[in-house]
Design a protein around this motif. Structure first.
Motif, mmCIF file in Angstrom:
data_model
loop_
_atom_site.group_PDB
_atom_site.id
_atom_site.type_symbol
_atom_site.label_atom_id
_atom_site.label_comp_id
_atom_site.label_asym_id
_atom_site.label_seq_id
_atom_site.Cartn_x
_atom_site.Cartn_y
_atom_site.Cartn_z
ATOM 1 N N MET A 238 0.827 -1.213 0.000
ATOM 2 C CA MET A 238 0.000 0.000 0.000
ATOM 3 C C MET A 238 0.858 1.259 0.000
ATOM 4 S SD MET A 238 -3.305 -0.337 -0.230
ATOM 5 C CE MET A 238 -4.021 1.115 0.564
ATOM 6 N N GLU A 239 1.913 1.266 0.786
ATOM 7 C CA GLU A 239 2.769 2.451 0.858
ATOM 8 C C GLU A 239 3.465 2.710 -0.478
ATOM 9 O OE1 GLU A 239 3.589 4.885 3.271
ATOM 10 O OE2 GLU A 239 1.651 4.129 3.981
ATOM 11 N N VAL A 240 3.935 1.641 -1.127
ATOM 12 C CA VAL A 240 4.599 1.799 -2.427
ATOM 13 C C VAL A 240 3.600 2.285 -3.470
ATOM 14 C CG1 VAL A 240 5.748 0.575 -4.314
ATOM 15 C CG2 VAL A 240 6.417 0.130 -1.938
ATOM 16 N N TRP A 241 2.425 1.667 -3.505
ATOM 17 C CA TRP A 241 1.429 2.045 -4.510
ATOM 18 C C TRP A 241 0.902 3.463 -4.283
ATOM 19 C CZ3 TRP A 241 -1.063 -3.465 -4.320
ATOM 20 C CH2 TRP A 241 -0.392 -4.272 -5.245
ATOM 21 N N LYS A 242 0.729 3.847 -3.032
ATOM 22 C CA LYS A 242 0.311 5.223 -2.750
ATOM 23 C C LYS A 242 1.358 6.214 -3.245
ATOM 24 C CE LYS A 242 -2.550 4.510 1.411
ATOM 25 N NZ LYS A 242 -2.569 4.666 2.888
ATOM 26 N N TYR A 243 2.614 5.860 -3.017
ATOM 27 C CA TYR A 243 3.688 6.779 -3.405
ATOM 28 C C TYR A 243 3.741 6.971 -4.919
ATOM 29 C CZ TYR A 243 8.084 9.274 -3.306
ATOM 30 O OH TYR A 243 9.039 10.253 -3.442
ATOM 31 N N ILE A 244 3.685 5.869 -5.682
ATOM 32 C CA ILE A 244 3.795 6.042 -7.136
ATOM 33 C C ILE A 244 2.537 6.696 -7.706
ATOM 34 C CG2 ILE A 244 5.436 4.151 -7.367
ATOM 35 C CD1 ILE A 244 3.226 2.409 -8.450
ATOM 36 N N LEU A 245 1.401 6.514 -7.042
ATOM 37 C CA LEU A 245 0.184 7.197 -7.486
ATOM 38 C C LEU A 245 0.300 8.700 -7.262
ATOM 39 C CD1 LEU A 245 -2.777 7.319 -8.429
ATOM 40 C CD2 LEU A 245 -3.456 6.797 -6.069
ATOM 41 N N GLU A 246 0.774 9.075 -6.090
ATOM 42 C CA GLU A 246 0.857 10.497 -5.726
ATOM 43 C C GLU A 246 1.982 11.217 -6.445
ATOM 44 O OE1 GLU A 246 1.218 10.287 -1.520
ATOM 45 O OE2 GLU A 246 -0.872 9.636 -1.204
ATOM 46 N N HIS A 247 2.991 10.466 -6.907
ATOM 47 C CA HIS A 247 4.149 11.097 -7.554
ATOM 48 C C HIS A 247 4.271 10.695 -9.025
ATOM 49 C CE1 HIS A 247 5.012 11.249 -3.230
ATOM 50 N NE2 HIS A 247 5.739 12.311 -3.494
ATOM 51 N N ASP A 248 3.197 10.208 -9.592
ATOM 52 C CA ASP A 248 3.186 9.766 -10.982
ATOM 53 C C ASP A 248 3.688 10.866 -11.920
ATOM 54 O OD1 ASP A 248 2.655 8.542 -13.398
ATOM 55 O OD2 ASP A 248 0.472 8.813 -13.273
ATOM 56 N N ASN A 249 4.663 10.504 -12.765
ATOM 57 C CA ASN A 249 5.204 11.489 -13.719
ATOM 58 C C ASN A 249 4.558 11.371 -15.096
ATOM 59 O OD1 ASN A 249 6.331 9.184 -14.819
ATOM 60 N ND2 ASN A 249 8.446 9.683 -14.275
ATOM 61 N N GLY A 250 3.577 10.485 -15.218
ATOM 62 C CA GLY A 250 2.888 10.327 -16.497
ATOM 63 C C GLY A 250 3.628 9.484 -17.506
ATOM 64 N N VAL A 251 4.811 8.981 -17.140
ATOM 65 C CA VAL A 251 5.647 8.227 -18.083
ATOM 66 C C VAL A 251 6.002 6.845 -17.545
ATOM 67 C CG1 VAL A 251 7.898 8.148 -19.252
ATOM 68 C CG2 VAL A 251 6.633 10.314 -19.092
ATOM 69 N N THR A 252 6.527 6.788 -16.345
ATOM 70 C CA THR A 252 7.100 5.551 -15.805
ATOM 71 C C THR A 252 6.031 4.512 -15.513
ATOM 72 O OG1 THR A 252 8.916 6.822 -14.825
ATOM 73 C CG2 THR A 252 8.579 4.585 -14.008
ATOM 74 N N ASN A 253 6.319 3.290 -15.942
ATOM 75 C CA ASN A 253 5.463 2.137 -15.663
ATOM 76 C C ASN A 253 6.165 1.239 -14.646
ATOM 77 O OD1 ASN A 253 5.423 -1.014 -16.681
ATOM 78 N ND2 ASN A 253 3.373 -0.142 -16.539
ATOM 79 N N PHE A 254 5.401 0.701 -13.702
ATOM 80 C CA PHE A 254 5.944 -0.179 -12.675
ATOM 81 C C PHE A 254 5.307 -1.564 -12.807
ATOM 82 C CE2 PHE A 254 6.420 4.092 -11.063
ATOM 83 C CZ PHE A 254 7.694 4.100 -10.519
ATOM 84 N N HIS A 255 6.161 -2.577 -12.859
ATOM 85 C CA HIS A 255 5.710 -3.966 -13.039
ATOM 86 C C HIS A 255 5.842 -4.701 -11.710
ATOM 87 C CE1 HIS A 255 5.468 -7.870 -15.331
ATOM 88 N NE2 HIS A 255 6.074 -8.283 -14.232
ATOM 89 N N PHE A 256 4.779 -5.443 -11.324
ATOM 90 C CA PHE A 256 4.780 -6.178 -10.058
ATOM 91 C C PHE A 256 4.303 -7.611 -10.278
ATOM 92 C CE2 PHE A 256 3.842 -1.729 -9.116
ATOM 93 C CZ PHE A 256 4.760 -1.425 -8.119
#
Length: 554
Positions: A238-256
């Motif tokens: 949850m902490e990781v997903w919240k962070y990338i949602l709140e700091h999304d740069n519109g470009v980077t994709n994260f694979h899990f």
């Protein structure tokens, strides 16, 4: 004195974080340690030349299932031209049968077993400064006076002590960035080496967030988490997903890699707020047969998994890749058919039909005799047969795998397949039938263009009197134009001459850009394909039905 860390990757786009971890952890010796990455597709002579001219006194190879034979050959020849050079190996492919490897490879001095950071630091100190003795170094198997000595595995390292390895992102340009926020796995799947390391550890979230921000600031295209089950600790995920949602740069994709049945409502709600393409999920279903899941020690709530996958699909913002493994214990051909149809019914973006690999050191290797498993002698040690499935049936599944890869996973036949598979008893039967057609015609051994794949499918359907080939052709044309504005029309597309004036009038009146395409199908339906407004997830053109001016029709 110099030490070389050598990696032989499967493809150029891949990188090997292990060798970078080792060098970063041995920072005290950074000036004496160098890294060279190659690929198994490079000529061996080219690699040998680079290693020879590196001047390294010690060469350490990173060994995996995809490169072990390649590395063996390299070392054997390198020792002939570098007789005084010391060779070491490490990685999962040599860690669990290290003694056997050394007996077969007299050119190699020793093996680093398991996690290598602390072990390599000790070896670097031994070779570069004369510190310590090999006899006292844990985590290695080595030669001593004609004998092979096994010092056992070393205790797992604290992940916070491993330095961040991507400070110079230009070194990884046009390559996949692999990132690790945890090691180990809480589960015990018998086919997986991660089940051996039950000491699940996490990198501190403060470090993880700082490093994720680095990727975001540098607008890295993709970061692939290598955590075995990323969402096994709810709070961490949850902490990781919240962070990338709140700091999304519109470009980077994260694979899990995740277990879909572990998702909670707050995770699903959070994922539902993410932009299309921010994350993608790899979900290992492996089997829908409860007896098989029990046999491989995999606990899965299949119905919850289905609900969560379908919920995420409804967001239309997350690419989902679902995996199946053929050849698992207690699963015969018909059971696998049911597993396939279970996964197919969830409409994943990719359906990976893989085959059991009997990995060295895994519980599956120990159980192979009990399960009647025969597998290839050479890597990747892929299953040939079991007590439940014959080699002939494995061959059939190989053909199904090929058809799924070409027609489903390519994403080029989506509209056609959604309609077409309904004419068969189940989706598996369709791909099975199509695969038999390929074999009968001798098409499976040939390389085919994209258009040729459509033509072969139409040829196959010509043998099915209950199916309208004309309707199938129209759907294929729709699929083709969804992907791109074709420079050359396929031979099976409807004649557009009767509609040219109407299309021209519509374009002029509605100021349709030249990049868009208008197709009129045999039933008179007109569709506008807008390539400037593509779907953010599938990248298909936006399509909409339009009404052409009737008075302009011929």
């Amino acid at each position: 004195m110099k030490i070389l860390l050598a990696a032989c990757n499967a493809k150029y786009i891949h990188s090997n974080p292990a060798v970078y971890d080792l060098k970063a952890y041995a920072a005290a010796y950074k000036d004496s340690v160098q890294i060279k990455e190659f690929t198994i597709n490079q000529p061996k002579d080219e690699i040998m030349k680079e290693i020879y001219r590196s001047g390294a006194d010690v060469v350490c190879f990173s060994c995996y299932i995809w490169n072990i034979s390649f590395v063996r050959e390299l070392i054997r020849d390198l020792k002939k031209i570098l007789p005084d050079t010391v060779f070491w190996a490490g990685g999962p492919e040599v860690s669990f049968h290290a003694k056997n490897f050394l007996e077969d490879m007299p050119q190699v001095t020793g093996i680093m077993k398991g996690e290598g950071e602390e072990t390599f630091l000790a070896l670097a100190g031994y070779y570069l400064e004369g510190k310590g003795r090999l006899e006292e170094t844990s985590g290695i198997v080595f030669r001593k006076e004609g004998e092979i000595v096994d010092n056992g595995f070393r205790e797992p390292v604290d992940l916070d002590r491993i330095p961040f390895i991507y400070e110079n992102p230009e070194n990884f340009e046009n390559r996949i960035i692999y990132y690790e926020s945890s090691r180990g796995c809480p589960f015990s799947c018998s086919y997986c080496l991660s089940s051996i390391d039950r000491k699940l550890r996490f990198r501190s979230l403060s470090l993880v967030k700082k490093e994720l921000q680095f990727f975001l600031d540098h607008r890295v295209p993709q970061v692939k988490f290598v955590d075995r089950t990323f969402n096994c600790r709810h709070e961490h995920a949850m902490e990781v997903w919240k962070y990338i949602l709140e700091h999304d740069n519109g470009v980077t994709n994260f694979h899990f890699e995740v277990s879909a049945d572990l998702f909670r409502e707050d995770e699903l709600e959070l994922i539902g707020r993410m932009r299309p393409g921010l994350i993608q999920l790899e979900i290992g279903v492996q089997s829908a047969n409860p007896e098989t899941l029990e046999a491989v020690h995999r606990k899965t709530d299949l119905e919850k998994l289905r609900r969560n996958v379908e919920k995420i699909r409804s967001f239309h913002s997350v690419h989902q890749h679902l995996d199946l493994i053929a050849g698992l214990p207690c699963e015969d051909y018909e059971n696998f058919r049911r597993s396939f149809d279970f996964v197919y019914s969830m409409k994943p973006d990719q359906l990976q039909l893989g085959f059991l690999k009997v990995l060295k050191g895994s519980l599956m290797e120990e159980k192979a005799r009990e399960y009647g498993i025969t597998c290839k002698s050479m890597e990747p040690y892929e299953v040939l047969s079991t007590r439940w499935i014959s080699y002939e049936e494995i061959l059939k599944l190989k053909t199904v795998e090929s058809m799924v890869e070409v027609y489903y996973n390519s994403g080029q036949f989506q509209y056609t397949l959604n309609w077409l598979t309904g004419f068969w008893e189940d989706a598996f039967s369709f791909y099975e039938d199509l695969g038999r057609f390929y074999e009968r015609k001798g098409y499976e051994e040939l390389s085919h263009s994209r258009i040729r794949r459509y033509e072969i499918l139409l040829e196959f359907l010509n043998e099915k009197p209950e199916i309208s080939v004309a309707e199938a052709a129209g759907r294929m044309v729709y699929d083709l134009y969804l992907r791109e504005n074709l420079k050359k029309r396929p031979s099976f597309a409807a004649d557009q001459k009767p509609y040219e004036k109407a299309v021209w009038s519509y374009r002029k009146e509605h100021q349709v850009p030249k990049t868009a395409h208008i197709e009129v199908f045999s039933d008179g339906t007109a569709v506008l394909f807008d390539y400037d407004r593509r779907d953010l997830l599938s990248h298909n053109a936006r399509s909409e039905r339009i009404c052409l001016p009737v008075d302009s029709m011929i």
